[in-house]
Design an enzyme around this catalytic site. Structure first.
Site, PDB file in Angstrom:
ATOM      1  N   GLY A 110    -183.888 -51.099 -63.718  1.00 44.34           N
ATOM      2  CA  GLY A 110    -184.687 -50.447 -64.765  1.00 44.34           C
ATOM      3  C   GLY A 110    -185.460 -51.486 -65.561  1.00 44.34           C
ATOM      4  O   GLY A 110    -184.925 -52.540 -65.882  1.00 44.34           O
TER       5      GLY A 110
ATOM      6  N   VAL B 297    -190.344 -68.284 -67.940  1.00 44.98           N
ATOM      7  CA  VAL B 297    -190.002 -68.951 -66.674  1.00 44.98           C
ATOM      8  C   VAL B 297    -191.239 -69.663 -66.126  1.00 44.98           C
ATOM      9  O   VAL B 297    -191.184 -70.847 -65.741  1.00 44.98           O
ATOM     10  CB  VAL B 297    -189.463 -67.920 -65.638  1.00 44.98           C
ATOM     11  CG1 VAL B 297    -189.327 -68.546 -64.259  1.00 44.98           C
ATOM     12  CG2 VAL B 297    -188.124 -67.351 -66.106  1.00 44.98           C
TER      13      VAL B 297
ATOM     14  N   ARG C 233    -185.851 -50.132 -57.232  1.00 50.00           N
ATOM     15  CA  ARG C 233    -184.456 -50.093 -56.757  1.00 50.00           C
ATOM     16  C   ARG C 233    -184.540 -50.327 -55.239  1.00 50.00           C
ATOM     17  O   ARG C 233    -185.491 -49.892 -54.592  1.00 50.00           O
ATOM     18  CB  ARG C 233    -183.821 -48.732 -57.004  1.00 50.00           C
ATOM     19  CG  ARG C 233    -184.123 -48.156 -58.387  1.00 50.00           C
ATOM     20  CD  ARG C 233    -183.046 -48.452 -59.391  1.00 50.00           C
ATOM     21  NE  ARG C 233    -183.311 -47.701 -60.625  1.00 50.00           N
ATOM     22  CZ  ARG C 233    -182.911 -48.087 -61.806  1.00 50.00           C
ATOM     23  NH1 ARG C 233    -182.234 -49.211 -61.960  1.00 50.00           N
ATOM     24  NH2 ARG C 233    -183.159 -47.366 -62.873  1.00 50.00           N
ATOM     25  N   CYS C 234    -183.550 -51.000 -54.733  1.00 48.62           N
ATOM     26  CA  CYS C 234    -183.549 -51.301 -53.291  1.00 48.62           C
ATOM     27  C   CYS C 234    -182.108 -51.174 -52.806  1.00 48.62           C
ATOM     28  O   CYS C 234    -181.388 -52.165 -52.664  1.00 48.62           O
ATOM     29  CB  CYS C 234    -184.081 -52.731 -53.096  1.00 48.62           C
ATOM     30  SG  CYS C 234    -184.064 -53.313 -51.401  1.00 48.62           S
TER      31      CYS C 234
ATOM     32  N   ASP D  48    -176.912 -55.201 -64.331  1.00 51.41           N
ATOM     33  CA  ASP D  48    -175.678 -55.370 -63.580  1.00 51.41           C
ATOM     34  C   ASP D  48    -175.909 -55.403 -62.053  1.00 51.41           C
ATOM     35  O   ASP D  48    -175.465 -56.323 -61.360  1.00 51.41           O
ATOM     36  CB  ASP D  48    -174.815 -54.163 -63.997  1.00 51.41           C
ATOM     37  CG  ASP D  48    -173.536 -54.067 -63.262  1.00 51.41           C
ATOM     38  OD1 ASP D  48    -172.879 -55.097 -63.137  1.00 51.41           O
ATOM     39  OD2 ASP D  48    -173.189 -52.957 -62.801  1.00 51.41           O
TER      40      ASP D  48
ATOM     41  N   THR E  13    -181.907 -55.559 -69.436  1.00 51.15           N
ATOM     42  CA  THR E  13    -181.676 -54.113 -69.312  1.00 51.15           C
ATOM     43  C   THR E  13    -181.503 -53.557 -70.715  1.00 51.15           C
ATOM     44  O   THR E  13    -180.898 -54.214 -71.571  1.00 51.15           O
ATOM     45  CB  THR E  13    -180.415 -53.797 -68.472  1.00 51.15           C
ATOM     46  OG1 THR E  13    -180.051 -52.413 -68.693  1.00 51.15           O
ATOM     47  CG2 THR E  13    -179.216 -54.646 -68.820  1.00 51.15           C
TER      48      THR E  13
ATOM     49  N   ASP F   6    -179.548 -51.275 -71.405  1.00 49.35           N
ATOM     50  CA  ASP F   6    -178.196 -50.704 -71.516  1.00 49.35           C
ATOM     51  C   ASP F   6    -177.188 -51.588 -72.256  1.00 49.35           C
ATOM     52  O   ASP F   6    -176.192 -51.085 -72.765  1.00 49.35           O
ATOM     53  CB  ASP F   6    -177.636 -50.402 -70.117  1.00 49.35           C
ATOM     54  CG  ASP F   6    -178.473 -49.390 -69.356  1.00 49.35           C
ATOM     55  OD1 ASP F   6    -179.252 -48.656 -69.997  1.00 49.35           O
ATOM     56  OD2 ASP F   6    -178.367 -49.346 -68.112  1.00 49.35           O
TER      57      ASP F   6
ATOM     58  N   ASP G 164    -174.980 -53.465 -70.990  1.00 48.95           N
ATOM     59  CA  ASP G 164    -173.704 -53.125 -70.355  1.00 48.95           C
ATOM     60  C   ASP G 164    -173.061 -54.297 -69.616  1.00 48.95           C
ATOM     61  O   ASP G 164    -172.176 -54.091 -68.784  1.00 48.95           O
ATOM     62  CB  ASP G 164    -173.906 -51.943 -69.388  1.00 48.95           C
ATOM     63  CG  ASP G 164    -174.975 -52.218 -68.329  1.00 48.95           C
ATOM     64  OD1 ASP G 164    -175.678 -53.241 -68.443  1.00 48.95           O
ATOM     65  OD2 ASP G 164    -175.105 -51.416 -67.396  1.00 48.95           O
TER      66      ASP G 164
ATOM     67  N   ARG H   1    -176.592 -45.560 -69.262  1.00 51.24           N
ATOM     68  CA  ARG H   1    -175.771 -45.400 -68.055  1.00 51.24           C
ATOM     69  C   ARG H   1    -174.306 -45.183 -68.447  1.00 51.24           C
ATOM     70  O   ARG H   1    -174.029 -44.224 -69.138  1.00 51.24           O
ATOM     71  CB  ARG H   1    -175.932 -46.610 -67.148  1.00 51.24           C
ATOM     72  CG  ARG H   1    -175.878 -46.241 -65.680  1.00 51.24           C
ATOM     73  CD  ARG H   1    -176.120 -47.406 -64.787  1.00 51.24           C
ATOM     74  NE  ARG H   1    -177.502 -47.467 -64.387  1.00 51.24           N
ATOM     75  CZ  ARG H   1    -177.958 -48.297 -63.455  1.00 51.24           C
ATOM     76  NH1 ARG H   1    -177.129 -49.133 -62.864  1.00 51.24           N
ATOM     77  NH2 ARG H   1    -179.214 -48.305 -63.123  1.00 51.24           N
TER      78      ARG H   1
ATOM     79  N   GLY I  34    -177.492 -43.555 -89.447  1.00 48.96           N
ATOM     80  CA  GLY I  34    -176.644 -42.711 -90.293  1.00 48.96           C
ATOM     81  C   GLY I  34    -176.288 -41.380 -89.647  1.00 48.96           C
ATOM     82  O   GLY I  34    -176.112 -40.364 -90.316  1.00 48.96           O
TER      83      GLY I  34
HETATM   84  P1  ADP Z   1    -179.837 -52.834 -62.833  1.00 50.11           P
HETATM   85  O1  ADP Z   1    -180.101 -54.180 -62.271  1.00 50.11           O
HETATM   86  O2  ADP Z   1    -180.720 -52.476 -63.987  1.00 50.11           O
HETATM   87  O3  ADP Z   1    -178.364 -52.590 -63.085  1.00 50.11           O
HETATM   88  P2  ADP Z   1    -179.571 -51.253 -60.406  1.00 50.11           P
HETATM   89  O4  ADP Z   1    -178.116 -50.969 -60.581  1.00 50.11           O
HETATM   90  O5  ADP Z   1    -180.427 -50.141 -59.887  1.00 50.11           O
HETATM   91  O6  ADP Z   1    -180.275 -51.737 -61.738  1.00 50.11           O
HETATM   92  O7  ADP Z   1    -179.675 -52.489 -59.415  1.00 50.11           O
HETATM   93  C1  ADP Z   1    -180.930 -53.036 -59.096  1.00 50.11           C
HETATM   94  C2  ADP Z   1    -180.939 -53.449 -57.654  1.00 50.11           C
HETATM   95  O8  ADP Z   1    -179.971 -54.486 -57.431  1.00 50.11           O
HETATM   96  C3  ADP Z   1    -180.552 -52.370 -56.664  1.00 50.11           C
HETATM   97  O9  ADP Z   1    -181.605 -51.485 -56.369  1.00 50.11           O
HETATM   98  C4  ADP Z   1    -180.170 -53.213 -55.458  1.00 50.11           C
HETATM   99  O10 ADP Z   1    -181.336 -53.689 -54.819  1.00 50.11           O
HETATM  100  C5  ADP Z   1    -179.478 -54.397 -56.103  1.00 50.11           C
HETATM  101  N1  ADP Z   1    -178.020 -54.201 -56.102  1.00 50.11           N
HETATM  102  C6  ADP Z   1    -177.308 -53.356 -56.889  1.00 50.11           C
HETATM  103  N2  ADP Z   1    -175.981 -53.416 -56.603  1.00 50.11           N
HETATM  104  C7  ADP Z   1    -175.865 -54.326 -55.606  1.00 50.11           C
HETATM  105  C8  ADP Z   1    -174.756 -54.828 -54.857  1.00 50.11           C
HETATM  106  N3  ADP Z   1    -173.499 -54.413 -55.087  1.00 50.11           N
HETATM  107  N4  ADP Z   1    -175.011 -55.766 -53.906  1.00 50.11           N
HETATM  108  C9  ADP Z   1    -176.262 -56.185 -53.672  1.00 50.11           C
HETATM  109  N5  ADP Z   1    -177.347 -55.739 -54.347  1.00 50.11           N
HETATM  110  C10 ADP Z   1    -177.164 -54.825 -55.292  1.00 50.11           C
HETATM  111  O1  F6P Z   2    -180.537 -49.113 -66.517  1.00 55.82           O
HETATM  112  C1  F6P Z   2    -181.569 -48.635 -67.330  1.00 55.82           C
HETATM  113  C2  F6P Z   2    -181.651 -47.154 -67.267  1.00 55.82           C
HETATM  114  O2  F6P Z   2    -182.710 -46.736 -68.096  1.00 55.82           O
HETATM  115  C3  F6P Z   2    -180.365 -46.400 -67.618  1.00 55.82           C
HETATM  116  O3  F6P Z   2    -180.151 -46.345 -69.018  1.00 55.82           O
HETATM  117  C4  F6P Z   2    -180.604 -45.065 -66.985  1.00 55.82           C
HETATM  118  O4  F6P Z   2    -179.382 -44.437 -66.670  1.00 55.82           O
HETATM  119  C5  F6P Z   2    -181.349 -45.445 -65.730  1.00 55.82           C
HETATM  120  O5  F6P Z   2    -181.937 -46.719 -65.959  1.00 55.82           O
HETATM  121  C6  F6P Z   2    -182.435 -44.479 -65.333  1.00 55.82           C
HETATM  122  O6  F6P Z   2    -182.931 -44.887 -64.107  1.00 55.82           O
HETATM  123  P1  F6P Z   2    -184.235 -44.289 -63.421  1.00 55.82           P
HETATM  124  O7  F6P Z   2    -185.399 -45.040 -63.954  1.00 55.82           O
HETATM  125  O8  F6P Z   2    -184.036 -44.564 -61.980  1.00 55.82           O
HETATM  126  O9  F6P Z   2    -184.283 -42.832 -63.767  1.00 55.82           O
END
Ligand code: ADP
Ligand code: F6P
Length: 320
Positions: free
Chosen positions: A11, A23, A72-73, A103, A126, A128, A130, A172, A186
């Site tokens: 995200g 960077v 996302r991949c 994460d 992110t 979140d 988290d 999330r 508040g």
């Molecule tokens: P965020 O990085 O915001 O948490 P995602 O959970 O969608 O968002 O993860 C982003 C991308 O990171 C995924 O679309 C995937 O390409 C990669 N990814 C997520 N989890 C794993 C994993 N366990 N191993 C390898 N790549 C991952």
């Molecule tokens: O990780 C960021 C976030 O905005 C979360 O808070 C939410 O659950 C998710 O991404 C939404 O993802 P998408 O853009 O795929 O709907």
């Protein structure tokens, strides 16, 4: 290290552009070649890689989103796909990669490093907040302030009409956005995934407070804490009062990053390149007690995030 690349993944979050800029400019200041990968790991696998210069990041510091785009991949969990990404970097003679994301992105970074021997530095980006190993992630503070803006506006209209309102926010599985915006705004009831709640008690407390003369109440719901429609219908049924619902949605993920997120982005981006310049190990960067830290990827997913129960108690004590 002479040639490095940067990508954003997962995200988007306000401050990602500022982090890319940090960077890029730090790399150029150290006479490194710097490349941008478009659309996160998905773009990396396809070789969507272009050279960046100083001007590529001009006028970017204040912009939300990510000019490198994100994606996302899901297939990146497969080792063969990770190897394709490593091959794409090799084809450009790139020695190391900086990833900016949450994460999942840092899990991908760990895999790319462990399974394919790519040197990777991870920057937490992110809304979140988290990730357990760092106090803050880039984008969280701006998102909370956007939610706060919405709460302020809702207060005006809900108070005028003697209404109960519920606002749902993102996060999330993490309740931090709801918690921080709830305290700062508040809000009377903060519903987060980390703490169980009793809807019947909330309904009865809203009803009692109305009878005492408190005619407006607000509930903030973290998306991971339950189903919005079920919560609202239960509270309406038990309190006999109507609840107006706002899903704040994607608005909270956009917008110009605030001071805190721009400073984090600058510090993290600078540190990422310093690590690579000094031939450091793959790692994730974070912030603890206002000090920039580095943590091995193995620690990132192991660490369990602690919820700030005291802040949660403060929210409910102050809103009585
Ligand atoms: P965020 O990085 O915001 O948490 P995602 O959970 O969608 O968002 O993860 C982003 C991308 O990171 C995924 O679309 C995937 O390409 C990669 N990814 C997520 N989890 C794993 C994993 N366990 N191993 C390898 N790549 C991952
Ligand atoms: O990780 C960021 C976030 O905005 C979360 O808070 C939410 O659950 C998710 O991404 C939404 O993802 P998408 O853009 O795929 O709907």
């Amino acid at each position: 290290m002479e040639r490095i690349a940067v990508l954003t993944s997962g995200g988007d979050a306000p401050g990602m552009n500022a982090a890319i800029r940090a960077v890029v400019r730090t790399a150029l200041a150290n006479k490194m070649d710097i490349y941008g990968v478009e659309r996160g790991y998905a773009g990396l696998v396809k070789g969507e890689i272009t050279r960046l210069n100083h001007r590529a990041v001009s006028d970017m510091i204040h912009k939300g989103g990510t000019f490198l785009k994100t994606a996302r991949c899901p297939e990146f969990k497969e080792i063969e796909v990770q190897q394709q990404a490593a091959d794409a970097l090799s084809a450009y003679g790139i020695d190391a990669l900086v990833v900016i994301g949450g994460d999942g992105t840092l899990r991908g970074a760990k895999d790319l490093s462990d399974n394919c021997g790519v040197k990777v530095v991870g920057i937490p980006g992110t809304i979140d907040n988290d990730l357990a190993y760092t106090d803050y992630t880039i984008g969280f503070d701006t998102a909370v302030n956007s939610v706060l803006w919405a709460i302020n506006n809702l207060r005006d209209t809900m108070h005028s009409h003697d209404r109960v309102s519920l606002i749902e926010v993102m996060g999330r599985h993490c309740g931090d956005i709801a918690l921080y915006a709830g305290v700062a705004g508040g809000v009377e009831y903060v519903l987060v995934p980390e703490i169980p709640y009793d809807l019947d008690k909330i309904a009865s407390s809203i009803k009692k407070s109305y009878l005492r003369g408190k005619t407006s109440n607000m509930i903030i719901l973290a998306e991971g804490a339950g189903n919005r429609e079920e919560i609202v219908s239960r509270i309406q049924e038990k309190s006999g009062m109507s609840v107006k619902v706002t899903n704040f949605g994607y608005i909270q993920r956009g917008g110009s990053p605030n001071m805190q997120d721009r400073i984090l982005a600058a510090r993290f981006g600078y540190k990422a390149v310093e690590i690579l310049k000094n031939d450091g190990e793959s790692c994730a960067i974070g912030i603890k007690d206002n000090k920039v830290i580095t943590v091995p990827f193995s620690e990132v997913s192991k660490a369990k995030k602690t919820f700030d129960k005291e802040l949660y108690d403060i929210a409910h004590t102050l809103s009585l």
